[in-house]
Enzyme design. Structure first.
Site, short mmCIF file in Angstrom:
data_model
loop_
_atom_site.label_atom_id
_atom_site.label_comp_id
_atom_site.label_asym_id
_atom_site.label_seq_id
_atom_site.Cartn_x
_atom_site.Cartn_y
_atom_site.Cartn_z
N CYS A 118 0.86 -1.18 0.00
CA CYS A 118 0.00 0.00 0.00
C CYS A 118 0.91 1.24 0.00
O CYS A 118 2.12 1.14 0.25
CB CYS A 118 -0.85 0.00 1.26
N HIS B 182 5.42 -6.64 8.16
CA HIS B 182 5.40 -8.04 8.58
C HIS B 182 5.73 -8.93 7.39
O HIS B 182 4.89 -9.69 6.93
CB HIS B 182 4.03 -8.39 9.18
N HIS C 54 3.48 1.25 11.34
CA HIS C 54 2.46 0.88 12.34
C HIS C 54 2.33 1.93 13.44
O HIS C 54 1.37 1.90 14.21
CB HIS C 54 2.83 -0.42 13.04
N GLU D 190 0.35 -1.74 15.84
CA GLU D 190 -0.46 -0.53 15.60
C GLU D 190 -1.40 -0.28 16.79
O GLU D 190 -1.52 0.85 17.28
CB GLU D 190 -1.30 -0.71 14.32
N ASN E 86 -3.08 -7.97 8.10
CA ASN E 86 -3.98 -7.71 6.97
C ASN E 86 -3.97 -8.86 5.97
O ASN E 86 -4.96 -9.11 5.29
CB ASN E 86 -3.75 -6.33 6.36
N SER F 94 1.82 -5.66 2.87
CA SER F 94 3.27 -5.61 3.12
C SER F 94 4.02 -6.58 2.21
O SER F 94 5.19 -6.88 2.47
CB SER F 94 3.55 -5.92 4.59
S1 SF4 Z 1 0.14 1.30 6.22
FE1 SF4 Z 1 -1.81 0.43 6.89
S2 SF4 Z 1 -3.12 2.17 7.27
FE2 SF4 Z 1 -1.42 2.90 6.01
S3 SF4 Z 1 -2.11 2.78 3.89
FE3 SF4 Z 1 -1.07 0.84 4.36
S4 SF4 Z 1 -2.69 -0.57 5.05
FE4 SF4 Z 1 -3.50 1.54 5.14
#
Ligand code: SF4
Length: 290
Positions: free
Chosen positions: A12, A40, A72, A124, A221, A263
């Protein structure tokens, strides 16, 4: 065998941002210490180690090394402690997590007890609870709602939970304590990256015979993505590396879907795809020879 990739998966922007910040820091300052693994995912952690990011669960005793807070986030006490030792702090907390922390602090200061829907042992959640001070607790899916709760509650969620589970949790909390709650604020701290990856995984799982969810075994996740795929009734496996793909699972499958946690680097997904292609070709070859 057809292999279909999820429309939305993998790193992400929050994780990319944190990795970029840490890489830049190592270029400018040499070695740095990351408080816990940056993501992770062991492969990513190893690659970063080669570049000078040393992951450590405890703050370094070597004060000369800068300390990086991961995406986190961390509680204020962790940051204060590092600064008190004289260490430079590089904060790569994802802005979505920072928003959650700010809400926790604000609501605790306003006299609310902060209830975080999430796993108390997750970094987190630990960090967010740190910002709530003594006025916070975490409850995860399936945990019984405590009998005694204060009357003013602020409910927030670990960013990677699914919207359905968060809504169900809030409903459960309300059903149990509707008589004793005088005020309840629900703050939507879910990350839409996660929701959109979960929606894409669910859509794909409905179309295939078998799903692979690629990501670190300790990634929250990635585990949620696995649950979402299984909820579609599709046989689904969580693999961290190509070596974990078992040829037995592929027998009789015509369509295989792949998704990956936030991740997971593209290189790992590509390696898993290559292994599935190879095993699929071997199975077809064996079938043809029979
Ligand atoms: S680090 Fe976590 S909260 Fe931030 S964009 Fe990625 S999944 Fe979303």
């Amino acid at each position: 065998m057809e292999i279909l990739l999820s429309k939305d998966m993998g790193f992400c922007w929050g994780v990319r941002r944190a990795i970029d910040m840490m890489e830049k820091a190592t270029e400018e300052r040499g070695e740095i210490v990351s408080l816990g693994p940056i993501v992770h995912n062991p492969q990513v952690v190893r690659e970063l180690e080669d570049k000078g990011v040393r992951a450590s669960d405890k703050p370094s005793h070597d004060n000369s090394l800068p300390v990086a807070i991961t995406a986190h986030g961390a509680g204020p006490e962790v940051i204060q402690e590092a600064r008190a030792r004289g260490a430079e702090v590089i904060d790569t907390t994802c802005p979505i997590v920072t928003r959650s922390q700010r809400w926790a602090k604000k609501m605790a200061e306003a006299g609310f007890t902060v209830v975080v829907f999430g796993d108390a042992s997750h970094r987190e959640v630990k960090g967010v609870l740190g910002w709530a001070g003594p006025h916070g607790l975490a409850l995860k899916d399936g945990d019984p709602i405590p009998d005694d709760l204060p009357s003013r509650l602020a409910v927030i969620s670990q960013t990677t939970q699914s919207p359905e589970r968060f809504a169900e949790f809030v409903a459960r909390l309300m059903r149990k304590h509707v008589d004793s709650i005088s005020e309840m604020r629900v703050i939507n701290t879910l990350c839409d990256v996660t929701s959109s990856q979960q929606a894409a995984a669910s859509e794909l799982a409905a179309e295939v015979d078998l799903m692979f969810v690629v990501g670190g075994h300790n990634s929250a996740n990635t585990k949620h993505l696995l649950e979402v795929c299984r909820e579609e009734g599709t046989s689904s496996h969580h693999v961290e590396s190509p070596a974990e793909v078992n040829a037995e699972w592929l027998k009789g499958c015509k369509r295989v879907g792949i998704t990956a946690g936030a991740s997971t680097p593209d290189s790992t997904v590509e390696a898993v795809v290559r292994r599935i292609q190879r095993l699929g070709a071997e199975l077809e070859g064996a079938g043809g020879r029979r």
